[in-house]
Design a protein around this motif. Structure first.
Motif, mmCIF file in Angstrom:
data_model
loop_
_atom_site.group_PDB
_atom_site.id
_atom_site.type_symbol
_atom_site.label_atom_id
_atom_site.label_comp_id
_atom_site.label_asym_id
_atom_site.label_seq_id
_atom_site.Cartn_x
_atom_site.Cartn_y
_atom_site.Cartn_z
ATOM 1 N N GLN A 29 0.985 -1.257 0.099
ATOM 2 C CA GLN A 29 -0.306 0.501 -0.062
ATOM 3 C C GLN A 29 1.027 1.872 -0.025
ATOM 4 O OE1 GLN A 29 -3.594 0.444 2.057
ATOM 5 N NE2 GLN A 29 -3.810 -2.027 2.469
ATOM 6 N N MET A 34 -2.200 0.293 -3.156
ATOM 7 C CA MET A 34 -3.390 -1.000 -3.393
ATOM 8 C C MET A 34 -2.796 -1.848 -2.228
ATOM 9 S SD MET A 34 -1.897 -3.740 -6.897
ATOM 10 C CE MET A 34 -1.776 -2.042 -7.869
ATOM 11 N N TRP A 38 -6.143 -6.348 -3.803
ATOM 12 C CA TRP A 38 -6.258 -6.408 -5.355
ATOM 13 C C TRP A 38 -5.193 -6.840 -5.963
ATOM 14 C CZ3 TRP A 38 -6.991 0.567 -5.863
ATOM 15 C CH2 TRP A 38 -8.865 0.844 -5.436
ATOM 16 N N TYR A 39 -3.966 -6.846 -5.370
ATOM 17 C CA TYR A 39 -2.976 -7.105 -5.982
ATOM 18 C C TYR A 39 -3.126 -8.807 -6.697
ATOM 19 C CZ TYR A 39 2.043 -8.625 -6.920
ATOM 20 O OH TYR A 39 3.053 -9.404 -7.932
ATOM 21 N N LEU A 76 -11.996 -1.907 -7.686
ATOM 22 C CA LEU A 76 -10.812 -2.213 -8.703
ATOM 23 C C LEU A 76 -11.831 -1.489 -9.975
ATOM 24 C CD1 LEU A 76 -9.098 -5.520 -8.257
ATOM 25 C CD2 LEU A 76 -8.208 -3.186 -8.158
ATOM 26 N N ARG A 105 -0.451 -0.721 -13.349
ATOM 27 C CA ARG A 105 -0.451 -0.308 -11.910
ATOM 28 C C ARG A 105 -0.193 -1.995 -11.433
ATOM 29 N NH1 ARG A 105 -4.549 3.141 -9.741
ATOM 30 N NH2 ARG A 105 -3.210 1.912 -7.638
#
Length: 154
Positions: A29, A34, A38-39, A76, A105
C-alpha cells in the motif's frame, strides 16, 4: 492421527501467514496505493490468457469469499483497473477484465511486492529449502483439488 511434525508444520504456516500478510500489505500500500487483496486479483487476471476471468473463476481462484471478490472487483472497476462485462452466453454471470491501467499498475507494483517477499520471507531460507517448501505445499494444494488424486510422498 496426524504426526506431530505435520501439526507443527501446519501451525507454522498459519503463524507465518498471520505475521506476513499485514507486513506485505502495508509495504504494498505504501509503494503502490493498492492492497494485497487488489494485487492478488490483479495477479490472477494478469496471468489469465486474455486478462479476463469469469467472476466464478476469480472466486474459485481466490482465498476470499465470492461476495468479497465481487466487492473488490467493484473497487478495481472504480479505480479504472478492471472492467466488468456481461457474459453474453449467461446473463447471470459476468467477466472481470484487466484494463491497460490495471496492467500498468500491476507491473509497477510487482517488483516492489516481490522484493518485500524476498526481504521478509525468502531471505531466511536457502534456495534448496525454498524449493522443498514450495514442492511440499504445492503437493498439499494439488491433493485438495478433486480432479488431482493425492500423490504419495517421494
Amino acid at each position: 492421527m496426524a504426526s506431530s511434525s505435520g501439526v507443527d508444520a501446519w501451525a507454522a504456516v498459519l503463524r507465518l501467514h498471520a505475521a506476513m500478510v499485514p507486513i506485505l500489505d502495508r509495504e504494498l500500500q505504501a509503494s503502490s496505493g493498492m492492497s494485497i487483496a487488489w494485487y492478488d486479483l490483479l495477479l490472477k487476471l494478469y496471468r489469465s490468457p486474455d486478462g479476463r476471468m469469469s467472476m466464478n473463476q476469480l472466486g474459485d481462484a481466490s482465498v476470499l469469499s465470492r461476495s468479497r471478490v465481487s466487492r473488490l472487483v467493484d473497487e478495481l472497476v472504480g479505480a479504472g483497473m478492471v472492467t466488468r462485462e456481461a457474459n453474453p452466453s449467461d446473463r447471470r454471470s459476468s467477466f472481470a477484465t484487466l484494463t491497460d491501467e490495471g496492467r500498468a499498475r500491476f507491473r509497477a507494483a510487482a517488483p516492489v511486492h516481490v522484493a518485500s517477499i524476498e526481504r521478509h520471507f525468502s531471505a531466511y531460507m536457502t534456495d534448496a529449502e525454498a524449493a522443498v517448501v514450495a514442492k511440499a505445499l504445492t503437493r498439499v494444494l494439488e491433493a485438495q483439488d478433486a480432479s488431482n488424486p493425492p500423490r504419495p510422498r517421494s
